[in-house]
Write an enzyme that holds these catalytic residues in place. Sequence first.
Site, PDB file in Angstrom:
ATOM      1  N   HIS A 176      76.448 -83.705  -0.539  1.00  0.00           N
ATOM      2  CA  HIS A 176      77.044 -84.636  -1.459  1.00  0.00           C
ATOM      3  C   HIS A 176      78.748 -84.963  -0.974  1.00  0.00           C
ATOM      4  CE1 HIS A 176      77.139 -81.571  -5.324  1.00  0.00           C
ATOM      5  NE2 HIS A 176      76.942 -83.248  -5.766  1.00  0.00           N
ATOM      6  N   GLU A 196      75.252 -79.780   1.740  1.00  0.00           N
ATOM      7  CA  GLU A 196      74.771 -78.438   0.830  1.00  0.00           C
ATOM      8  C   GLU A 196      74.015 -77.054   1.698  1.00  0.00           C
ATOM      9  OE1 GLU A 196      76.448 -77.478  -1.682  1.00  0.00           O
ATOM     10  OE2 GLU A 196      77.205 -79.717  -2.175  1.00  0.00           O
ATOM     11  N   ARG A 226      78.234 -78.946 -17.509  1.00  0.00           N
ATOM     12  CA  ARG A 226      79.522 -79.437 -17.999  1.00  0.00           C
ATOM     13  C   ARG A 226      80.012 -80.113 -19.213  1.00  0.00           C
ATOM     14  NH1 ARG A 226      84.052 -81.295 -17.438  1.00  0.00           N
ATOM     15  NH2 ARG A 226      83.683 -82.263 -15.129  1.00  0.00           N
ATOM     16  N   CYS A 246      72.146 -82.458 -10.237  1.00  0.00           N
ATOM     17  CA  CYS A 246      72.682 -82.662  -7.696  1.00  0.00           C
ATOM     18  C   CYS A 246      72.171 -80.997  -7.402  1.00  0.00           C
ATOM     19  CB  CYS A 246      74.491 -82.807  -7.235  1.00  0.00           C
ATOM     20  SG  CYS A 246      74.331 -84.307  -7.618  1.00  0.00           S
TER      21      CYS A 246
END
Lengths: 216, 216, 216, 216
Positions: free
Chosen positions: C168, C80, C90, C143
């Site tokens: 990730h 990342e 979500r 995350c």
Amino acid sequence: MKRVLVTGFEPFDGESINPAWEVARRLDGWRSGSHAVVARRLPCAFGAVRDALDHELTALAPEIVICVGQAGGRVDVSLERIAINVDDARIADNDGAQPIDRPVVAGAPAAYFTTLPVKAILQRLRRAGLPAQVSNTAGTFVCNHTFYVLRHLAETTHRGVHRAGFIHIPYLPEQAARHPGSPSLALDTLIAALRIAIETSIEVSDDIQLAAGALH
Amino acid sequence: MKRVLVTGFEPFDGESINPAWEVARRLDGWRSGSHAVVARRLPCAFGAVRDALDHELTALAPEIVICVGQAGGRVDVSLERIAINVDDARIADNDGAQPIDRPVVAGAPAAYFTTLPVKAILQRLRRAGLPAQVSNTAGTFVCNHTFYVLRHLAETTHRGVHRAGFIHIPYLPEQAARHPGSPSLALDTLIAALRIAIETSIEVSDDIQLAAGALH
Amino acid sequence: MKRVLVTGFEPFDGESINPAWEVARRLDGWRSGSHAVVARRLPCAFGAVRDALDHELTALAPEIVICVGQAGGRVDVSLERIAINVDDARIADNDGAQPIDRPVVAGAPAAYFTTLPVKAILQRLRRAGLPAQVSNTAGTFVCNHTFYVLRHLAETTHRGVHRAGFIHIPYLPEQAARHPGSPSLALDTLIAALRIAIETSIEVSDDIQLAAGALH
Amino acid sequence: MKRVLVTGFEPFDGESINPAWEVARRLDGWRSGSHAVVARRLPCAFGAVRDALDHELTALAPEIVICVGQAGGRVDVSLERIAINVDDARIADNDGAQPIDRPVVAGAPAAYFTTLPVKAILQRLRRAGLPAQVSNTAGTFVCNHTFYVLRHLAETTHRGVHRAGFIHIPYLPEQAARHPGSPSLALDTLIAALRIAIETSIEVSDDIQLAAGALH
């Protein structure tokens, strides 16, 4: 006038519309040369679709038949190459049936190839700026079942059907709006693609050679 | 009349058209309430786009700016949430430049959030049957660069720009016809989506709360 | 010995394991040169993770911190690049919280870039035959929240953390076996990748230049 | 001992290894009950593969044959359901041949179904935590060609082959490291999957019923 039968299905899998029928019904009555399109809606049910199709083939005596089906998740117009003799339903159909690993027609061939000139259609679609691919599987649900039945009838009891095949189309944008992340194509794009598929099926007797296979 | 500046880019990456400019130029002159759209085409070049954008902001003094860019391979309308302060070009731009891990604006913040009401736009697009998502990355090429420059200018030298953001759109069908397997949306679908994005940006001052995030 | 803190999360989103913690705990005690790895498990909860991380940074005083998270659906190891200052959940986290469009840290910068040498790590992973990419979004769930908090702490109250970032990883095969169609990587593959990421973070002080950006 | 023939291919499409052969050769000599595996490498060439396969079937007289092939881009172990009687090569094979729309065997059936118990294999793989799916197309390149030839020989000249089928596998991680964005599975994961496929093919005479079809 000679007849071209274009079918779409009723909605299934929780949808309120089926793009296949939305496209088919807008082609009803459309003429190309000496051919006229007749559109019919088919049930999304393993048990009912054969009789429905048989009835229309008898009533209309079409020279060309193109069945159209919804392929939610696919990105473009899929010209199906082959129908296989197996039902393997991941979900129940609209009548609640869910056959697993049963033949579409017991004792019949393992598969039938399309008799639409799919390579010529592919070439014309791309030249017209319409995204398309040849597909090597129509799945194992009602779409493949219908495609197989159609080709089986054309090989046996309805031999006046000279060209018969299946085209899968993506969601409409309004469906994709409820399925975030799904591709879609506008109704106008799909209608334009189907017109080219019909015209090419009328005009091309021997399909062209064009590499459009899949490595796997 | 207040002005809404909508920009698209010139073609890049081997394409002969750019859907962003195709959409933008068709919105030129369109009016919504007391606002009128002015469309401008931007170069797809890291070195040229800042001056071009600065020039238009000075000349037009728009209240709202929406930059539109092509995202070949994406399936729907992407409302970009954030611009990041880095250029990392996988290919050369139209001037042959390929910056790697350089800041868009040295010494400026790591990122700027959009000031478009992206959640309200998302809700209206979906209600209108237009497929859209909020995106958390505009990449690291000229699109992100332009988005970052736009927001930086709006925060520093052009503070009359009250709303500024970036929208990525998929290929047009005619482009996808040359990239088998790529999703696309029709020009009319994209124009309808942009009109809603513009109208919502004019009408909504405080964005709504709507879950539209990504797990990763 | 200097310390490298490697964290994983508890399972979330209906899973019974989290590949991030499975990898992290197998690295606990592993040594590279003058550095030793300490593994810690973090809660998958917006409200609890900051205190948990703050506590470990204070207790362990690590020089390097790599937080690892599950990215179900991604195909390879994602290095990342940037953490953004927004929570947009979500789904609910493990404590039932679902923040929407709230800052991770109010009043703090819009984003923080990783301080891991991600391009050097990428190059070494690929040379070792391990599939990896630089990612420009860690999403907007726990995350990204953790990544942002980590970098914020390293910039403010824990300035002894010289390198801090987020990686990730995909599902493990046993998870993909329950999510047909999902990609996965074996635990051994992931452990090998993390070891290289740790070693490179220890050895490389100035990251290399390597094009690994995204067009959009 | 009864023999299980497991084949893999030589590398193709620019690769320096083929995961199918990497897996197959590690299974050579492996025993399960009264069966022993013999591994053979096949040419990736339309013109040569039939003779090569015919030769091995004659020489080894296997009871079970599983051909394995690389499916770069697929995410898991694909148990192929059906081989179709067409070659349509998107790229040239290793001998430079690129047949388009030619039958694999002129005058033979349109397709052959696998005689491996693919549903029982699928169930056991998933229970073992190994990701797998039943696939309804093996493509139209050398893999499908080989699968078709295998089943044709088993139906005609080599009727001692009681079970014959094809399994597609993803890239290895080291291949995916050179194809950013591609999924992969570790060699150990693939070997474990093939062992289960072999054992199940030995043990299960009548396949189970398990919904594993595709909507399209």
